[in-house]
Design a protein around this motif. Structure first.
Motif, PDB file in Angstrom:
ATOM      1  N   SER A  44      18.448   8.933  -7.869  1.00 19.06           N
ATOM      2  CA  SER A  44      17.941   7.583  -7.601  1.00 19.06           C
ATOM      3  C   SER A  44      16.428   7.494  -7.785  1.00 19.06           C
ATOM      4  N   LEU A  45      15.730   8.613  -7.608  1.00 19.06           N
ATOM      5  CA  LEU A  45      14.273   8.568  -7.723  1.00 19.06           C
ATOM      6  C   LEU A  45      13.866   8.191  -9.151  1.00 19.06           C
ATOM      7  N   TYR A  46      14.447   8.870 -10.135  1.00  9.98           N
ATOM      8  CA  TYR A  46      14.057   8.563 -11.518  1.00  9.98           C
ATOM      9  C   TYR A  46      14.706   7.281 -12.024  1.00  9.98           C
ATOM     10  N   PHE A  47      15.774   6.852 -11.360  1.00 13.61           N
ATOM     11  CA  PHE A  47      16.349   5.548 -11.702  1.00 13.61           C
ATOM     12  C   PHE A  47      15.379   4.437 -11.298  1.00 13.61           C
ATOM     13  N   HIS A  48      14.847   4.531 -10.091  1.00 15.23           N
ATOM     14  CA  HIS A  48      13.936   3.495  -9.580  1.00 15.23           C
ATOM     15  C   HIS A  48      12.496   3.697 -10.040  1.00 15.23           C
ATOM     16  N   TYR A  49      12.111   4.935 -10.269  1.00 15.44           N
ATOM     17  CA  TYR A  49      10.735   5.250 -10.680  1.00 15.44           C
ATOM     18  C   TYR A  49      10.779   6.170 -11.910  1.00 15.44           C
ATOM     19  N   PRO A  50      11.205   5.621 -13.049  1.00 18.49           N
ATOM     20  CA  PRO A  50      11.370   6.459 -14.246  1.00 18.49           C
ATOM     21  C   PRO A  50      10.073   7.102 -14.730  1.00 18.49           C
ATOM     22  N   GLN A  51       8.920   6.560 -14.313  1.00 20.24           N
ATOM     23  CA  GLN A  51       7.642   7.145 -14.718  1.00 20.24           C
ATOM     24  C   GLN A  51       7.178   8.236 -13.752  1.00 20.24           C
ATOM     25  N   GLY A  52       8.028   8.563 -12.782  1.00 24.05           N
ATOM     26  CA  GLY A  52       7.784   9.728 -11.944  1.00 24.05           C
ATOM     27  C   GLY A  52       6.848   9.529 -10.771  1.00 24.05           C
ATOM     28  N   LYS A  53       6.158  10.600 -10.421  1.00 26.21           N
ATOM     29  CA  LYS A  53       5.381  10.666  -9.179  1.00 26.21           C
ATOM     30  C   LYS A  53       4.259   9.644  -9.138  1.00 26.21           C
ATOM     31  N   GLN A  54       3.563   9.430 -10.247  1.00 29.94           N
ATOM     32  CA  GLN A  54       2.459   8.474 -10.219  1.00 29.94           C
ATOM     33  C   GLN A  54       2.963   7.056  -9.944  1.00 29.94           C
ATOM     34  N   ALA A  55       4.103   6.702 -10.513  1.00 30.36           N
ATOM     35  CA  ALA A  55       4.670   5.374 -10.266  1.00 30.36           C
ATOM     36  C   ALA A  55       5.050   5.222  -8.792  1.00 30.36           C
ATOM     37  N   LEU A  56       5.629   6.274  -8.239  1.00 31.76           N
ATOM     38  CA  LEU A  56       6.005   6.239  -6.818  1.00 31.76           C
ATOM     39  C   LEU A  56       4.758   6.216  -5.937  1.00 31.76           C
ATOM     40  N   GLY A  57       3.735   6.984  -6.323  1.00 26.57           N
ATOM     41  CA  GLY A  57       2.473   6.961  -5.587  1.00 26.57           C
ATOM     42  C   GLY A  57       1.821   5.595  -5.629  1.00 26.57           C
ATOM     43  N   GLU A  58       1.874   4.954  -6.791  1.00 27.47           N
ATOM     44  CA  GLU A  58       1.320   3.608  -6.936  1.00 27.47           C
ATOM     45  C   GLU A  58       2.036   2.632  -6.005  1.00 27.47           C
ATOM     46  N   LYS A  59       3.360   2.730  -5.939  1.00 22.70           N
ATOM     47  CA  LYS A  59       4.130   1.843  -5.059  1.00 22.70           C
ATOM     48  C   LYS A  59       3.797   2.116  -3.586  1.00 22.70           C
ATOM     49  N   ALA A  60       3.603   3.377  -3.234  1.00 22.66           N
ATOM     50  CA  ALA A  60       3.253   3.720  -1.855  1.00 22.66           C
ATOM     51  C   ALA A  60       1.889   3.148  -1.490  1.00 22.66           C
ATOM     52  N   VAL A  61       0.930   3.214  -2.412  1.00 25.93           N
ATOM     53  CA  VAL A  61      -0.398   2.634  -2.176  1.00 25.93           C
ATOM     54  C   VAL A  61      -0.280   1.120  -2.000  1.00 25.93           C
ATOM     55  N   GLU A  62       0.532   0.476  -2.837  1.00 25.39           N
ATOM     56  CA  GLU A  62       0.735  -0.973  -2.719  1.00 25.39           C
ATOM     57  C   GLU A  62       1.350  -1.318  -1.362  1.00 25.39           C
ATOM     58  N   LEU A  63       2.293  -0.511  -0.919  1.00 25.45           N
ATOM     59  CA  LEU A  63       2.942  -0.735   0.369  1.00 25.45           C
ATOM     60  C   LEU A  63       1.935  -0.590   1.514  1.00 25.45           C
ATOM     61  N   ALA A  64       1.081   0.431   1.432  1.00 29.07           N
ATOM     62  CA  ALA A  64       0.039   0.627   2.453  1.00 29.07           C
ATOM     63  C   ALA A  64      -0.915  -0.559   2.465  1.00 29.07           C
ATOM     64  N   ALA A  65      -1.276  -1.042   1.280  1.00 29.07           N
ATOM     65  CA  ALA A  65      -2.184  -2.189   1.184  1.00 29.07           C
ATOM     66  C   ALA A  65      -1.574  -3.417   1.843  1.00 29.07           C
ATOM     67  N   GLU A  66      -0.290  -3.648   1.582  1.00 32.99           N
ATOM     68  CA  GLU A  66       0.396  -4.807   2.173  1.00 32.99           C
ATOM     69  C   GLU A  66       0.430  -4.703   3.694  1.00 32.99           C
ATOM     70  N   ARG A  67       0.734  -3.523   4.198  1.00 35.76           N
ATOM     71  CA  ARG A  67       0.869  -3.362   5.655  1.00 35.76           C
ATOM     72  C   ARG A  67      -0.459  -3.541   6.371  1.00 35.76           C
ATOM     73  N   PHE A  68      -1.512  -2.937   5.830  1.00 32.84           N
ATOM     74  CA  PHE A  68      -2.816  -3.090   6.457  1.00 32.84           C
ATOM     75  C   PHE A  68      -3.299  -4.529   6.306  1.00 32.84           C
ATOM     76  N   GLY A  69      -3.029  -5.120   5.143  1.00 30.90           N
ATOM     77  CA  GLY A  69      -3.406  -6.514   4.926  1.00 30.90           C
ATOM     78  C   GLY A  69      -2.716  -7.437   5.912  1.00 30.90           C
ATOM     79  N   SER A  70      -1.445  -7.150   6.195  1.00 30.80           N
ATOM     80  CA  SER A  70      -0.705  -7.951   7.181  1.00 30.80           C
ATOM     81  C   SER A  70      -1.291  -7.793   8.576  1.00 30.80           C
ATOM     82  N   LEU A  71      -1.729  -6.580   8.895  1.00 33.07           N
ATOM     83  CA  LEU A  71      -2.358  -6.327  10.193  1.00 33.07           C
ATOM     84  C   LEU A  71      -3.618  -7.175  10.341  1.00 33.07           C
TER      85      LEU A  71
END
Length: 197
Positions: A44-71
């Motif tokens: 499922s990891l490469y299905f959802h993030y076919p570009q690998g670790k950097q794509a997943l890292g980018e999504k994690a950074v976006e998620l952190a930005a959203e959460r702190f922004g919501s705070l």
């Protein structure tokens, strides 16, 4: 809106990446760790993030930005002044640090420090994350009478000081640096108010 099973899996992988980056850093987080932490099928990891670790890292950074922004946004709705918003945010961050025995930090600063010179994709994601925090603080300060250039400078300083204070708090295993940053920001806010008067 009902999330699909695939969307839930994608989010779960990103949330796991986010938490693991906070605990182990970007370089210390392997994709097998993420899959195991998320309880997701390996494929499922490469299905959802076919570009690998950097794509997943980018999504994690976006998620952190959203959460702190919501705070910040929630604090701004509930509090009257920029100083009160700052205190609410500092209290939340202090609680996160203490609740994790100072193991969790800001994943955006972690990724910036580790990968900012190696990956333009991740550096840009971090730039956007920081901007997503600076911009609403700027608008809050403008709403409280600061001219835009002053508000932007204060907002940038505030985010920078809080980010640095989180790092020092983790090193010292104490929330004191966070509250020292809050006191210093109070002084900056007072000076900013004088400058705009």
């Amino acid at each position: 809106m009902v999330e699909t099973k695939g969307a839930k899996t994608s989010l779960r992988l990103a949330e796991s990446m986010l938490e693991l980056i906070q605990r182990h850093g970007y370089s210390g987080t392997g994709l097998n760790m993420v899959v195991e932490h998320a309880g997701a099928p390996k494929g499922s990891l490469y299905f959802h993030y076919p570009q690998g670790k950097q794509a997943l890292g980018e999504k994690a950074v976006e998620l952190a930005a959203e959460r702190f922004g919501s705070l910040v946004a929630d604090a701004a709705l509930e509090q009257a002044t920029p100083g009160e918003v700052l205190r609410r945010v500092i209290d939340e961050l202090a609680g996160m640090l203490e609740g994790s025995a100072f193991q969790l930090g800001c994943p955006v600063s972690v990724v910036t420090l580790e990968m900012g010179a190696e990956s333009e994709r991740l550096r840009e994601a971090c730039t956007q994350a920081f901007e997503s925090w600076i911009a609403p603080v700027t608008e809050l300060l403008i709403a409280h009478g600061r001219p835009r250039p002053v508000a932007r400078a204060l907002a940038t300083a505030m985010v920078s000081m809080v980010e640095g204070a989180v790092i020092v708090s983790r090193a010292q295993r104490s929330t004191e640096p966070l509250y020292c940053a809050a006191q210093a920001i109070d002084v900056l806010l007072a000076q900013g108010a004088e400058a705009s008067a």
